[in-house]
Design an enzyme around this catalytic site. Sequence first.
Site, PDB file in Angstrom:
ATOM      1  CG  MET A 232     -11.648  -1.814   5.275  1.00  0.00           C
ATOM      2  SD  MET A 232     -10.045  -1.508   4.492  1.00  0.00           S
ATOM      3  CE  MET A 232      -9.115  -0.729   5.832  1.00  0.00           C
TER       4      MET A 232
ATOM      5  CB  SER B 272      -0.893  -0.004   1.243  1.00  0.00           C
ATOM      6  OG  SER B 272      -1.488   1.264   1.387  1.00  0.00           O
TER       7      SER B 272
ATOM      8  CG  ASP C 218      -6.282  -2.255   3.385  1.00  0.00           C
ATOM      9  OD1 ASP C 218      -5.173  -2.030   3.899  1.00  0.00           O
ATOM     10  OD2 ASP C 218      -6.881  -1.444   2.648  1.00  0.00           O
TER      11      ASP C 218
ATOM     12  CG  HIS D 133      -4.038  -1.344  -1.544  1.00  0.00           C
ATOM     13  ND1 HIS D 133      -5.228  -2.021  -1.783  1.00  0.00           N
ATOM     14  CD2 HIS D 133      -4.309  -0.464  -0.548  1.00  0.00           C
ATOM     15  CE1 HIS D 133      -6.159  -1.568  -0.964  1.00  0.00           C
ATOM     16  NE2 HIS D 133      -5.633  -0.623  -0.202  1.00  0.00           N
TER      17      HIS D 133
ATOM     18  CG  MET E 298     -11.138   3.788   2.021  1.00  0.00           C
ATOM     19  SD  MET E 298      -9.569   3.696   2.889  1.00  0.00           S
ATOM     20  CE  MET E 298      -8.465   3.817   1.488  1.00  0.00           C
TER      21      MET E 298
ATOM     22  CG  ASP F  16      -5.005   2.913   0.791  1.00  0.00           C
ATOM     23  OD1 ASP F  16      -5.997   2.155   0.751  1.00  0.00           O
ATOM     24  OD2 ASP F  16      -3.891   2.557   1.212  1.00  0.00           O
TER      25      ASP F  16
HETATM   26  C1  DX5 Z   1      -6.071   2.248   5.601  1.00  0.00           C
HETATM   27  C2  DX5 Z   1      -5.706   1.849   4.186  1.00  0.00           C
HETATM   28  C3  DX5 Z   1      -4.632   0.820   4.137  1.00  0.00           C
HETATM   29  C4  DX5 Z   1      -3.343   1.235   4.795  1.00  0.00           C
HETATM   30  C5  DX5 Z   1      -2.779   0.035   5.467  1.00  0.00           C
HETATM   31  O1  DX5 Z   1      -7.244   2.962   5.624  1.00  0.00           O
HETATM   32  O2  DX5 Z   1      -6.838   1.347   3.486  1.00  0.00           O
HETATM   33  O3  DX5 Z   1      -4.420   0.349   2.812  1.00  0.00           O
HETATM   34  O4  DX5 Z   1      -2.387   1.733   3.887  1.00  0.00           O
HETATM   35  O5  DX5 Z   1      -1.663   0.415   6.185  1.00  0.00           O
HETATM   36  P1  DX5 Z   1      -0.900  -0.542   7.197  1.00  0.00           P
HETATM   37  O6  DX5 Z   1      -0.448  -1.743   6.446  1.00  0.00           O
HETATM   38  O7  DX5 Z   1       0.211   0.309   7.681  1.00  0.00           O
HETATM   39  O8  DX5 Z   1      -1.871  -0.909   8.305  1.00  0.00           O
HETATM   40 ZN    ZN Z   2      -6.451   0.301   1.521  1.00  0.00          ZN
END
Ligand code: DX5
Ligand code: ZN
Length: 219
Positions: free
Chosen positions: A141, A12, A179, A37, A72, A39
């Site tokens: 999530m 990500s 995620d 990925h 999101m 965001d």
């Molecule tokens: C959070 C995002 C994730 C985030 C995960 O809202 O959707 O994709 O980047 O980060 P880590 O792996 O650090 O928990």
């Molecule tokens: Zn994400």
Amino acid sequence: MAEVLKVKIAPSVLASDFSKLGAEAKRAEEAGADLLHLDVMDGHFVPNLTIGPDVVRAIRRSTSLPLNVHLMIENPDKFFRSFSEAGADSIVFHVEAAEDVSRSIRSLRELGVGCGLSLNPDTPVEEVLGYLGDVDLLLVMSVHPGFGGQKFIPESLQRMKLVREEARTRNPTLDIAVDGGINENTAKMVLASGANVLVAGTALFSSENMAEAIGRLRG
Ligand code: DX5
Ligand code: ZN
């Protein structure tokens, strides 16, 4: 089922160095990632803001990895076309944000991009089960979305099991992604619970050697 599906690692970029996104995308590619990925946050659906289609387009030029865009945002349908034209290979929207989930799925199909559905930790898993046969990816999530670096919510494991169980009949090749808070310890548990796509930000981008970190996630 997870044992026959390919385990895919999706770094990500939220946790990457935004001052050199192109190089960070390349770093993930060279380290052996399966997809990237991205965001997208709008400050309404989640209390944070990130990137839009122009940044996705810039990342598209820097890597040949498939780009998985995680929306999101409120009114996700409004932006499907822009992200698709920017180079997204698959687009994930949230069940909580969609006005009409079936319509959103149809819109993504018409654009010819991969279709993913996601749900927040507090949303009953039953809200997505009816769509498992219609999507390519279901993203569970395992933190409240909005920020990287949060702690994995253990109750997510049971939710993944339920989705995988249900997918056995509705969509046996469904990719189940997880995620939030994924590291080498939580990765083992989520793979054992039926997920096969691991999204990880902090654990990968903060590592000195991403190839090794990816290897540890694969187990
Ligand atoms: C959070 C995002 C994730 C985030 C995960 O809202 O959707 O994709 O980047 O980060 P880590 O792996 O650090 O928990
Ligand atoms: Zn994400």
